[in-house]
Design an enzyme around this catalytic site. Structure first.
Site, PDB file in Angstrom:
ATOM      1  N   HIS A 128       0.822  -1.206   0.000  1.00  0.00           N
ATOM      2  CA  HIS A 128       0.000   0.000   0.000  1.00  0.00           C
ATOM      3  C   HIS A 128       0.862   1.265   0.000  1.00  0.00           C
ATOM      4  O   HIS A 128       2.058   1.238   0.328  1.00  0.00           O
ATOM      5  CB  HIS A 128      -0.920   0.013   1.224  1.00  0.00           C
ATOM      6  CG  HIS A 128      -0.173  -0.033   2.522  1.00  0.00           C
ATOM      7  ND1 HIS A 128       0.423   1.060   3.080  1.00  0.00           N
ATOM      8  CD2 HIS A 128       0.082  -1.070   3.361  1.00  0.00           C
ATOM      9  CE1 HIS A 128       1.004   0.729   4.216  1.00  0.00           C
ATOM     10  NE2 HIS A 128       0.820  -0.570   4.401  1.00  0.00           N
ATOM     11  N   GLU A 175      -2.537  -7.373   7.026  1.00  0.00           N
ATOM     12  CA  GLU A 175      -1.230  -7.175   7.646  1.00  0.00           C
ATOM     13  C   GLU A 175      -0.957  -8.230   8.717  1.00  0.00           C
ATOM     14  O   GLU A 175      -1.872  -8.851   9.269  1.00  0.00           O
ATOM     15  CB  GLU A 175      -1.186  -5.764   8.267  1.00  0.00           C
ATOM     16  CG  GLU A 175       0.082  -5.408   8.991  1.00  0.00           C
ATOM     17  CD  GLU A 175       1.297  -5.357   8.073  1.00  0.00           C
ATOM     18  OE1 GLU A 175       1.774  -6.455   7.689  1.00  0.00           O
ATOM     19  OE2 GLU A 175       1.771  -4.254   7.775  1.00  0.00           O
TER      20      GLU A 175
END
Length: 213
Positions: free
Chosen positions: A12, A86
């Site tokens: 990201h 994550e």
């Protein structure tokens, strides 16, 4: 030769957690910063001419915002894969990195040296993260057309972990891998379960004069 499909793992763009030097995983879902949004637009320009057929993403906001410009211009609806999220940082989730460093915690120092043998308290090891990412991608790719390209928006430790699993590397090797914001790793998956790394000029950047609407 077995059928194959390619996957471009993309970290990201800069998030508010990155800018603040804080860990963010399960208890905090920060958006991109203004710089991160620009990185997402730049990523879309870089991949504009790539033969992208599918887009998948972590459920976390920063990953979804990163892939949104590319999805918009290619008219592809992203598929959320929960296991691209994550790494679970357990008790450290939401803490500032500098605070953990200044505390001189033996657990934190051990994790920095070897995130496989010394996962965060209540969290995941780096190889566990990599295996869940590769498993989720394998399951998705089994439903896709062969010889196609999927872009997968995820997180730095997810990319590191996947790389370590593919190379059958040791946990401390993670310290020698740096994944910058919107950094990319191209993989090829074969339907016999084999993964390989690909060194390829995938992106055809068009930084100027490009209409993303």
């Amino acid at each position: 030769m077995p059928a194959y499909a390619d996957v471009l793992l993309v970290r990201h763009g800069e998030s508010e957690a990155n800018a603040a030097g804080r860990f963010a995983c399960r208890t905090w879902d920060p958006p991109l910063t203004a710089s991160g949004s620009l990185e997402a637009e730049r990523l879309a320009r870089q991949l504009l001419n790539a033969p992208v057929r599918y887009i998948v993403t972590s459920p976390l906001l920063r990953a979804r915002q990163t892939i949104a410009p590319l999805a918009r211009i290619l008219h592809i609806d992203p598929v959320v894969l929960e296991d691209l999220a994550e790494v679970d940082l357990g008790q450290w989730d939401g803490h500032r990195l500098k605070d953990l460093e200044n505390a001189n915690s033996p657990a934190f120092q051990a994790w920095r040296q070897d995130p496989e043998s010394n996962p965060p308290p209540g969290g995941e090891s780096i190889m566990t993260v990599g295996q869940r990412v590769l498993t989720a991608l394998s399951q998705f790719l089994q439903t896709c057309e062969p010889s196609t390209l999927t872009v997968a928006a995820t997180h730095a430790d997810c990319i590191k972990g996947a790389l370590l699993v593919i190379l059958d590397a040791h946990g401390p090797a993670a310290r020698h891998i740096w994944v910058p914001n919107t950094g990319q790793l191209l993989l090829r998956w074969f339907d016999n379960g084999r993964w390989v790394l690909i060194f390829s000029p995938l992106c055809n950047a068009r930084e100027e004069g490009c209409d993303l609407d």
